[in-house]
Design a protein around this motif. Structure first.
Motif, PDB file in Angstrom:
ATOM      1  N   ALA A   1      11.035   1.003 -13.014  1.00 37.59           N
ATOM      2  CA  ALA A   1      11.128  -0.161 -12.591  1.00 37.59           C
ATOM      3  C   ALA A   1       9.594  -0.692 -12.120  1.00 37.59           C
ATOM      4  CB  ALA A   1      11.739  -0.070 -11.305  1.00 37.59           C
ATOM      5  N   ILE A   2       8.823  -0.104 -11.750  1.00 36.70           N
ATOM      6  CA  ILE A   2       7.502  -0.331 -11.491  1.00 36.70           C
ATOM      7  C   ILE A   2       6.665  -0.569 -12.582  1.00 36.70           C
ATOM      8  CG2 ILE A   2       6.510   1.863 -11.040  1.00 36.70           C
ATOM      9  CD1 ILE A   2       5.378  -1.424  -9.065  1.00 36.70           C
ATOM     10  N   ALA A   3       6.884   0.452 -13.840  1.00 37.56           N
ATOM     11  CA  ALA A   3       6.171   0.492 -15.019  1.00 37.56           C
ATOM     12  C   ALA A   3       6.639  -1.057 -15.681  1.00 37.56           C
ATOM     13  CB  ALA A   3       6.584   1.460 -16.042  1.00 37.56           C
ATOM     14  N   ASP A   4       7.776  -1.257 -15.439  1.00 40.07           N
ATOM     15  CA  ASP A   4       8.393  -2.655 -16.344  1.00 40.07           C
ATOM     16  C   ASP A   4       7.612  -3.997 -15.590  1.00 40.07           C
ATOM     17  OD1 ASP A   4      10.428  -4.249 -18.003  1.00 40.07           O
ATOM     18  OD2 ASP A   4      10.935  -4.745 -15.920  1.00 40.07           O
ATOM     19  N   ALA A   5       7.808  -3.781 -14.291  1.00 35.98           N
ATOM     20  CA  ALA A   5       7.285  -4.916 -13.585  1.00 35.98           C
ATOM     21  C   ALA A   5       5.689  -5.185 -13.888  1.00 35.98           C
ATOM     22  CB  ALA A   5       7.385  -4.840 -12.065  1.00 35.98           C
ATOM     23  N   ILE A   6       5.076  -4.005 -14.095  1.00 37.07           N
ATOM     24  CA  ILE A   6       3.516  -4.184 -14.360  1.00 37.07           C
ATOM     25  C   ILE A   6       3.479  -4.749 -15.815  1.00 37.07           C
ATOM     26  CG2 ILE A   6       1.526  -2.623 -14.823  1.00 37.07           C
ATOM     27  CD1 ILE A   6       2.271  -0.812 -12.418  1.00 37.07           C
TER      28      ILE A   6
ATOM     29  N   VAL B   1       0.847  -1.233  -0.086  1.00 39.38           N
ATOM     30  CA  VAL B   1      -0.147  -0.003   0.075  1.00 39.38           C
ATOM     31  C   VAL B   1       0.883   1.371  -0.165  1.00 39.38           C
ATOM     32  CG1 VAL B   1      -1.516   1.350   1.121  1.00 39.38           C
ATOM     33  CG2 VAL B   1      -1.668  -1.393   1.393  1.00 39.38           C
ATOM     34  N   GLY B   2       0.700   1.999  -1.010  1.00 38.08           N
ATOM     35  CA  GLY B   2       1.507   3.152  -1.190  1.00 38.08           C
ATOM     36  C   GLY B   2       1.978   3.395  -2.630  1.00 38.08           C
ATOM     37  N   GLY B   3       2.374   4.881  -2.792  1.00 38.06           N
ATOM     38  CA  GLY B   3       2.839   5.399  -4.113  1.00 38.06           C
ATOM     39  C   GLY B   3       4.319   5.713  -4.301  1.00 38.06           C
ATOM     40  N   GLY B   4       4.936   5.772  -3.245  1.00 42.33           N
ATOM     41  CA  GLY B   4       6.154   6.564  -3.062  1.00 42.33           C
ATOM     42  C   GLY B   4       7.380   5.588  -3.286  1.00 42.33           C
TER      43      GLY B   4
ATOM     44  N   PRO C   1      -1.383  -3.766 -10.512  1.00 46.52           N
ATOM     45  CA  PRO C   1      -1.519  -2.387 -10.142  1.00 46.52           C
ATOM     46  C   PRO C   1      -2.996  -2.173  -9.711  1.00 46.52           C
ATOM     47  CG  PRO C   1      -1.514  -2.318 -12.467  1.00 46.52           C
ATOM     48  CD  PRO C   1      -1.073  -3.594 -12.119  1.00 46.52           C
ATOM     49  N   LEU C   2      -3.287  -1.724  -8.600  1.00 47.25           N
ATOM     50  CA  LEU C   2      -4.531  -1.396  -8.007  1.00 47.25           C
ATOM     51  C   LEU C   2      -4.659   0.222  -7.873  1.00 47.25           C
ATOM     52  CD1 LEU C   2      -5.472  -4.196  -5.709  1.00 47.25           C
ATOM     53  CD2 LEU C   2      -5.776  -4.145  -8.112  1.00 47.25           C
ATOM     54  N   LEU C   3      -4.649   0.917  -8.975  1.00 51.48           N
ATOM     55  CA  LEU C   3      -4.456   2.444  -9.117  1.00 51.48           C
ATOM     56  C   LEU C   3      -5.794   2.877  -8.653  1.00 51.48           C
ATOM     57  CD1 LEU C   3      -1.647   2.736 -11.612  1.00 51.48           C
ATOM     58  CD2 LEU C   3      -1.507   2.498  -9.053  1.00 51.48           C
ATOM     59  N   GLY C   4      -5.924   4.279  -8.172  1.00 57.82           N
ATOM     60  CA  GLY C   4      -7.035   5.068  -7.899  1.00 57.82           C
ATOM     61  C   GLY C   4      -8.038   4.070  -7.033  1.00 57.82           C
ATOM     62  N   THR C   5      -7.330   3.463  -6.059  1.00 60.15           N
ATOM     63  CA  THR C   5      -8.082   2.647  -5.001  1.00 60.15           C
ATOM     64  C   THR C   5      -7.982   3.310  -3.574  1.00 60.15           C
ATOM     65  OG1 THR C   5      -6.377   1.175  -4.851  1.00 60.15           O
ATOM     66  CG2 THR C   5      -8.149   0.526  -6.317  1.00 60.15           C
TER      67      THR C   5
ATOM     68  N   TYR D   1      -2.616   1.936  -4.628  1.00 60.00           N
ATOM     69  CA  TYR D   1      -2.404   3.350  -4.539  1.00 60.00           C
ATOM     70  C   TYR D   1      -3.557   4.406  -4.957  1.00 60.00           C
ATOM     71  CZ  TYR D   1       0.337   7.916  -5.002  1.00 60.00           C
ATOM     72  OH  TYR D   1       0.927   9.129  -4.786  1.00 60.00           O
ATOM     73  N   ARG D   2      -3.768   5.430  -4.185  1.00 64.27           N
ATOM     74  CA  ARG D   2      -5.008   6.139  -4.348  1.00 64.27           C
ATOM     75  C   ARG D   2      -5.084   7.045  -5.770  1.00 64.27           C
ATOM     76  NH1 ARG D   2      -1.824   8.948  -0.467  1.00 64.27           N
ATOM     77  NH2 ARG D   2      -1.405  11.118  -0.933  1.00 64.27           N
ATOM     78  N   ARG D   3      -3.824   7.375  -6.154  1.00 63.13           N
ATOM     79  CA  ARG D   3      -3.713   7.893  -7.245  1.00 63.13           C
ATOM     80  C   ARG D   3      -3.719   7.037  -8.501  1.00 63.13           C
ATOM     81  NH1 ARG D   3      -3.192  13.230  -5.737  1.00 63.13           N
ATOM     82  NH2 ARG D   3      -2.284  13.646  -3.705  1.00 63.13           N
ATOM     83  N   GLU D   4      -3.521   7.775  -9.769  1.00 61.27           N
ATOM     84  CA  GLU D   4      -3.377   6.711 -11.135  1.00 61.27           C
ATOM     85  C   GLU D   4      -2.001   6.602 -11.560  1.00 61.27           C
ATOM     86  OE1 GLU D   4      -6.127   5.250 -12.198  1.00 61.27           O
ATOM     87  OE2 GLU D   4      -7.782   6.226 -11.119  1.00 61.27           O
ATOM     88  N   THR D   5      -1.167   7.446 -10.859  1.00 59.97           N
ATOM     89  CA  THR D   5       0.225   7.324 -11.424  1.00 59.97           C
ATOM     90  C   THR D   5       1.247   7.314 -10.128  1.00 59.97           C
ATOM     91  OG1 THR D   5       0.501   9.623 -11.646  1.00 59.97           O
ATOM     92  CG2 THR D   5      -0.184   8.289 -13.575  1.00 59.97           C
TER      93      THR D   5
END
Length: 331
Positions: A204-209, A166-169, A216-220, A189-193
């Motif tokens: 790194a996270i873009a590659d993993a996704i 949980v988190g986006g940093g 990714p559970l974004l905007g949640t 993460y509560r935001r979309e990016t």
């Protein structure tokens, strides 16, 4: 009669070590570092994964080093080795496993740094407690039966687990990417990016996704946790609940407000009040490092804080300076 230190420093991270060593190099003696954990730089030891890159400049903070400790980019391990060497080469006392409760000014003008079973007396005090020493926790209650499955570090993680980060940093992204090598990982993460993360971690996270390593559970937004036969059921506002073996929160840290206010240090906008020399509203008590910044700070920034504090103390109290002191840049 109780020994009086010239300087007591609360917290043995980069800023605390810098305040101690720079003061020593400028001629001060009788300096003590008080650390709650079992060693120095506990935030790096506890929250950084093995071989994590550690940069002088962090999240775009370009900082030129002003003092005598020359830190360069490295890894978690090389950074810890570097500070080991810095401490070993200077007569600075490091006392670990000591939790400071509050700071009180005595009638004689000296400070009593209160610790379990007694106090440490000092002429000056520097507070360098990091924000990650008190990680942010969710507002909703965590059922006692699943608390061991809800973590803030990677210490208890095994292999083959279904994990929600949980988190986006930076910490959250690094946890997710690292755990995905041997676990089934999702990140909420509560935001979309992941714009809060640095460019390296964003890539790194873009590659993993992209390769389905991290889901990714974004905007949640999470509204609560429940016990699902010993596993953690996560309740979302925007989607159906889902059960995980473990949930790891990496949502930053908070200023230790209770400790600061009990010591008489004022707080504004989530940070302790201080002047340009990092002296708090209590004359003789200084603050440095992460707690002076709304979103944390780089190692270089902490090193500069320690240097500037040392300079200010020695400039205004020349009785603490030994005439035979010599300064050598540390690298």
């Amino acid at each position: 009669m109780q020994n009086v230190y010239n300087l007591a420093i609360v917290g043995a991270g980069p800023a605390g070590i810098a305040a101690a060593v720079e003061s020593y190099l400028l001629g001060m003696r009788d300096i003590v570092l008080l650390e709650k954990g079992p060693s120095h730089n506990e935030t790096i030891r506890k929250y950084y994964k093995d071989n994590k890159r550690v940069d002088k400049d962090w999240q775009g903070q370009k900082v030129e080093l002003d003092g005598n400790i020359y830190f360069i980019d490295g890894t978690k391990e090389s950074t810890l080795d570097f500070f080991d060497e810095v401490l070993e080469n200077h007569s600075v006392e490091l006392r670990t496993g000591v939790e400071v409760q509050k700071i009180v000014r005595g009638e004689d003008g000296f400070f009593d740094v209160m610790i379990p079973g007694g106090s440490v007396r000092a002429r000056y005090v520097v507070v360098t407690i990091g924000r990650m020493g008190k990680p942010n926790k969710p507002d909703y209650k965590i059922p006692p039966s699943i608390r061991k499955k809800v973590n803030y570090t990677l210490d208890d993680v095994g292999e083959g687990e279904k994990i929600l980060v949980v988190g986006g940093g930076d910490s959250a992204v690094e946890y997710a990417v690292d755990l995905a090598e041997k676990n089934d990982v999702a990140i909420s993460y509560r935001r979309e990016t992941f714009r809060r993360a640095n460019p390296t971690n964003q890539a790194a996270i873009a590659d993993a996704i992209a390769r389905d390593g991290v889901r990714p559970l974004l905007g949640t937004n999470i509204t609560g946790l429940e016990d699902d036969e010993g596993r953690v059921r996560v309740l979302f506002e925007e989607r159906e609940s889902e059960t995980f073996d473990r949930v790891i929160y990496a949502i930053g840290g908070t200023t230790p407000s209770a400790f600061l206010t009990s010591s008489g240090i004022a707080i504004e906008n989530g940070c302790p009040v201080h002047d340009e020399h990092y002296q708090s509203n209590v004359p003789g008590i200084y603050v440095a490092g992460d707690i002076t910044q709304e979103r944390g700070g780089s190692i270089a920034l902490g090193l500069n804080h320690g240097y500037r504090i040392a300079c200010h103390i020695l400039e205004h109290d020349k009785s603490l300076r030994r005439d035979d002191a010599s300064v050598t840049r540390l690298d």
